[in-house]
Design a protein around this motif. Structure first.
Motif, PDB file in Angstrom:
ATOM      1  N   ASP A 197       0.833  -1.211   0.000  1.00 11.39           N
ATOM      2  CA  ASP A 197       0.000   0.000   0.000  1.00 11.39           C
ATOM      3  C   ASP A 197       0.867   1.260   0.000  1.00 11.39           C
ATOM      4  O   ASP A 197       0.542   2.257  -0.664  1.00 11.39           O
ATOM      5  CB  ASP A 197      -0.920   0.012   1.214  1.00 11.39           C
ATOM      6  CG  ASP A 197      -2.073  -0.957   1.078  1.00 11.39           C
ATOM      7  OD1 ASP A 197      -2.348  -1.388  -0.062  1.00 11.39           O
ATOM      8  OD2 ASP A 197      -2.691  -1.293   2.105  1.00 11.39           O
ATOM      9  N   PHE A 198       1.963   1.219   0.744  1.00 14.12           N
ATOM     10  CA  PHE A 198       2.846   2.382   0.811  1.00 14.12           C
ATOM     11  C   PHE A 198       3.437   2.687  -0.560  1.00 14.12           C
ATOM     12  O   PHE A 198       3.490   3.846  -0.990  1.00 14.12           O
ATOM     13  CB  PHE A 198       3.955   2.125   1.831  1.00 14.12           C
ATOM     14  CG  PHE A 198       4.930   3.267   1.977  1.00 14.12           C
ATOM     15  CD1 PHE A 198       4.551   4.442   2.619  1.00 14.12           C
ATOM     16  CD2 PHE A 198       6.221   3.175   1.476  1.00 14.12           C
ATOM     17  CE1 PHE A 198       5.442   5.501   2.758  1.00 14.12           C
ATOM     18  CE2 PHE A 198       7.118   4.216   1.610  1.00 14.12           C
ATOM     19  CZ  PHE A 198       6.732   5.391   2.246  1.00 14.12           C
ATOM     20  N   MET A 199       3.870   1.643  -1.268  1.00 16.86           N
ATOM     21  CA  MET A 199       4.449   1.843  -2.595  1.00 16.86           C
ATOM     22  C   MET A 199       3.393   2.334  -3.581  1.00 16.86           C
ATOM     23  O   MET A 199       3.683   3.151  -4.461  1.00 16.86           O
ATOM     24  CB  MET A 199       5.089   0.548  -3.102  1.00 16.86           C
ATOM     25  CG  MET A 199       6.194  -0.013  -2.213  1.00 16.86           C
ATOM     26  SD  MET A 199       7.483   1.169  -1.759  1.00 16.86           S
ATOM     27  CE  MET A 199       8.253   1.480  -3.333  1.00 16.86           C
ATOM     28  N   CYS A 200       2.168   1.857  -3.434  1.00 20.54           N
ATOM     29  CA  CYS A 200       1.075   2.337  -4.303  1.00 20.54           C
ATOM     30  C   CYS A 200       0.821   3.824  -4.088  1.00 20.54           C
ATOM     31  O   CYS A 200       0.588   4.571  -5.049  1.00 20.54           O
ATOM     32  CB  CYS A 200      -0.197   1.539  -4.041  1.00 20.54           C
ATOM     33  SG  CYS A 200      -0.185  -0.130  -4.738  1.00 20.54           S
ATOM     34  N   LYS A 201       0.851   4.255  -2.828  1.00 18.34           N
ATOM     35  CA  LYS A 201       0.644   5.675  -2.530  1.00 18.34           C
ATOM     36  C   LYS A 201       1.757   6.523  -3.139  1.00 18.34           C
ATOM     37  O   LYS A 201       1.507   7.601  -3.689  1.00 18.34           O
ATOM     38  CB  LYS A 201       0.580   5.882  -1.024  1.00 18.34           C
ATOM     39  CG  LYS A 201      -0.690   5.345  -0.387  1.00 18.34           C
ATOM     40  CD  LYS A 201      -0.688   5.550   1.120  1.00 18.34           C
ATOM     41  CE  LYS A 201      -1.947   4.980   1.759  1.00 18.34           C
ATOM     42  NZ  LYS A 201      -1.931   5.127   3.239  1.00 18.34           N
ATOM     43  N   LEU A 202       2.999   6.039  -3.026  1.00 12.83           N
ATOM     44  CA  LEU A 202       4.109   6.765  -3.645  1.00 12.83           C
ATOM     45  C   LEU A 202       3.949   6.834  -5.155  1.00 12.83           C
ATOM     46  O   LEU A 202       4.265   7.845  -5.787  1.00 12.83           O
ATOM     47  CB  LEU A 202       5.441   6.079  -3.305  1.00 12.83           C
ATOM     48  CG  LEU A 202       6.020   6.286  -1.904  1.00 12.83           C
ATOM     49  CD1 LEU A 202       7.328   5.514  -1.758  1.00 12.83           C
ATOM     50  CD2 LEU A 202       6.263   7.770  -1.622  1.00 12.83           C
ATOM     51  N   ASN A 203       3.431   5.754  -5.714  1.00 10.76           N
ATOM     52  CA  ASN A 203       3.281   5.686  -7.169  1.00 10.76           C
ATOM     53  C   ASN A 203       2.198   6.637  -7.670  1.00 10.76           C
ATOM     54  O   ASN A 203       2.240   7.093  -8.816  1.00 10.76           O
ATOM     55  CB  ASN A 203       2.950   4.250  -7.577  1.00 10.76           C
ATOM     56  CG  ASN A 203       3.619   3.854  -8.878  1.00 10.76           C
ATOM     57  OD1 ASN A 203       4.643   4.415  -9.262  1.00 10.76           O
ATOM     58  ND2 ASN A 203       3.046   2.890  -9.561  1.00 10.76           N
ATOM     59  N   ARG A 204       1.206   6.926  -6.814  1.00 10.93           N
ATOM     60  CA  ARG A 204       0.103   7.799  -7.222  1.00 10.93           C
ATOM     61  C   ARG A 204       0.480   9.278  -7.140  1.00 10.93           C
ATOM     62  O   ARG A 204      -0.211  10.116  -7.720  1.00 10.93           O
ATOM     63  CB  ARG A 204      -1.136   7.530  -6.357  1.00 10.93           C
ATOM     64  CG  ARG A 204      -1.829   6.212  -6.668  1.00 10.93           C
ATOM     65  CD  ARG A 204      -3.225   6.193  -6.086  1.00 10.93           C
ATOM     66  NE  ARG A 204      -3.217   6.218  -4.634  1.00 10.93           N
ATOM     67  CZ  ARG A 204      -3.244   5.140  -3.862  1.00 10.93           C
ATOM     68  NH1 ARG A 204      -3.280   3.941  -4.428  1.00 10.93           N
ATOM     69  NH2 ARG A 204      -3.258   5.239  -2.548  1.00 10.93           N
ATOM     70  N   LYS A 205       1.565   9.591  -6.427  1.00  9.52           N
ATOM     71  CA  LYS A 205       1.961  10.986  -6.293  1.00  9.52           C
ATOM     72  C   LYS A 205       2.694  11.453  -7.549  1.00  9.52           C
ATOM     73  O   LYS A 205       3.667  10.839  -7.976  1.00  9.52           O
ATOM     74  CB  LYS A 205       2.873  11.167  -5.073  1.00  9.52           C
ATOM     75  CG  LYS A 205       2.166  10.961  -3.740  1.00  9.52           C
ATOM     76  CD  LYS A 205       3.107  11.223  -2.576  1.00  9.52           C
ATOM     77  CE  LYS A 205       2.393  11.064  -1.240  1.00  9.52           C
ATOM     78  NZ  LYS A 205       3.327  11.309  -0.094  1.00  9.52           N
ATOM     79  N   SER A 206       2.219  12.506  -8.135  1.00 11.66           N
ATOM     80  CA  SER A 206       2.869  13.034  -9.334  1.00 11.66           C
ATOM     81  C   SER A 206       4.205  13.676  -8.960  1.00 11.66           C
ATOM     82  O   SER A 206       4.390  14.161  -7.836  1.00 11.66           O
ATOM     83  CB  SER A 206       1.971  14.059 -10.025  1.00 11.66           C
ATOM     84  OG  SER A 206       1.709  15.150  -9.149  1.00 11.66           O
ATOM     85  N   SER A 207       5.117  13.657  -9.894  1.00 12.00           N
ATOM     86  CA  SER A 207       6.439  14.233  -9.647  1.00 12.00           C
ATOM     87  C   SER A 207       7.010  14.770 -10.941  1.00 12.00           C
ATOM     88  O   SER A 207       7.116  14.047 -11.933  1.00 12.00           O
ATOM     89  CB  SER A 207       7.378  13.168  -9.054  1.00 12.00           C
ATOM     90  OG  SER A 207       8.682  13.675  -8.902  1.00 12.00           O
ATOM     91  N   THR A 208       7.331  16.042 -10.931  1.00 20.18           N
ATOM     92  CA  THR A 208       7.960  16.675 -12.099  1.00 20.18           C
ATOM     93  C   THR A 208       9.349  17.149 -11.697  1.00 20.18           C
ATOM     94  O   THR A 208       9.494  17.961 -10.783  1.00 20.18           O
ATOM     95  CB  THR A 208       7.132  17.869 -12.590  1.00 20.18           C
ATOM     96  OG1 THR A 208       5.805  17.419 -12.913  1.00 20.18           O
ATOM     97  CG2 THR A 208       7.776  18.491 -13.827  1.00 20.18           C
ATOM     98  N   LEU A 209      10.345  16.610 -12.349  1.00 24.98           N
ATOM     99  CA  LEU A 209      11.724  16.955 -12.020  1.00 24.98           C
ATOM    100  C   LEU A 209      12.226  18.076 -12.918  1.00 24.98           C
ATOM    101  O   LEU A 209      11.810  18.206 -14.072  1.00 24.98           O
ATOM    102  CB  LEU A 209      12.636  15.730 -12.174  1.00 24.98           C
ATOM    103  CG  LEU A 209      12.311  14.531 -11.285  1.00 24.98           C
ATOM    104  CD1 LEU A 209      13.273  13.383 -11.557  1.00 24.98           C
ATOM    105  CD2 LEU A 209      12.365  14.917  -9.810  1.00 24.98           C
ATOM    106  N   ASN A 210      13.124  18.872 -12.379  1.00 26.95           N
ATOM    107  CA  ASN A 210      13.748  19.932 -13.167  1.00 26.95           C
ATOM    108  C   ASN A 210      15.256  19.928 -12.917  1.00 26.95           C
ATOM    109  O   ASN A 210      15.781  19.040 -12.226  1.00 26.95           O
ATOM    110  CB  ASN A 210      13.133  21.303 -12.825  1.00 26.95           C
ATOM    111  CG  ASN A 210      13.182  21.591 -11.326  1.00 26.95           C
ATOM    112  OD1 ASN A 210      14.155  21.280 -10.650  1.00 26.95           O
ATOM    113  ND2 ASN A 210      12.125  22.204 -10.804  1.00 26.95           N
TER     114      ASN A 210
END
Length: 243
Positions: A125-138
């Motif tokens: 479940d923890f990994m699923c939550k991390l996977n659902r968080k969007s992330s844009t790198l710069n």
């Protein structure tokens, strides 16, 4: 095992492993740092196996009935020093820090509800939550990752050992908990005759090979080298015992 899980996450991130850094004249080690869109994630991985108890802010091994190092204090120290280091580099980023217990055979009695701990059964479940968080790198994230890698210290102050050779060392499997050499093998397990800790044969063999890699980092792991270090009985049993 945890590195394999984080490596499968879809949102882009910079994953840094096994960093040895220094902040304010204090050295600290990072197991895994995930740099992504704020916040960044700090993980302290533990491969404890067996039954443990949490009482009055302390961790105890029920197998040896002794207090062990508190991973939460290790995490707190690491997070504090990392924050100071980032601020010194001009980064003011939120840090989410967790202790990850990766071994499915780990159990903590009286586990605290309000501590940053992820247990083995919570990992999916923890990994699923991390996977659902969007992330844009710069470019700023990339520069931070490159800076931290460049600051990694290859010589640890905790690894100052005397010179030794294979002939000087006592051979054999040691207990994973109390480090005694007095262990016996039976069926698919090895058991310590001192503290009673029981470990699966697969785990014991892999742990022993890991110890050999630590002792001889520049040597190629061969069957002869493993046999010389006293793992021959276990490996023969693993190879010919019907696994």
């Amino acid at each position: 095992m945890f590195d394999l899980l984080t490596g499968k996450l879809e949102p882009p991130s910079y994953l840094l492993h096994d960093l040895l850094l220094e902040s304010n004249n204090s050295k600290f080690q990072i197991d895994t740092l995930m740099i992504r869109q704020d916040p960044i994630h700090l993980f302290e991985g533990k491969n404890y196996e067996g039954d443990f108890n949490y009482e009055n802010g302390r961790f105890y091994s029920l197998a040896i009935k002794k207090e062990i190092k508190n991973p939460l204090l290790q995490l707190e120290r690491c997070e504090s020093l990392l924050r100071q280091l980032l601020q010194g580099l001009g980064y003011h980023m939120t840090i989410e820090a967790y202790v990850i217990f990766i071994n499915p055979k780990f159990h903590l009695y009286q586990s605290p509800m309000n501590k940053p701990i992820i247990y083995p059964n919570q990992l999916p479940d923890f990994m699923c939550k991390l996977n659902r968080k969007s992330s844009t790198l710069n470019g700023r994230h990339k520069r931070l990752a490159e800076q931290l890698v460049s600051m990694h210290q290859t010589e640890s102050p905790y690894e100052k050992y005397s010179k030794y050779s294979i002939d000087m060392l006592k051979k054999g499997i040691i207990c994973a908990v109390c480090h005694s050499f007095d262990v016996s093998s039976f069926d698919r397990h090895v058991q310590c005759q001192v503290c009673g800790h029981c470990e699966g044969l697969d785990s014991a063999v892999l742990r022993a090979v890991g110890e050999i890699k630590l002792l001889y980092p520049n040597e190629k792991i061969t069957t002869n080298l493993v046999f010389l270090n006293g793992v021959s009985v276990l490996i023969q049993k693993k190879l010919f015992g019907g696994f």
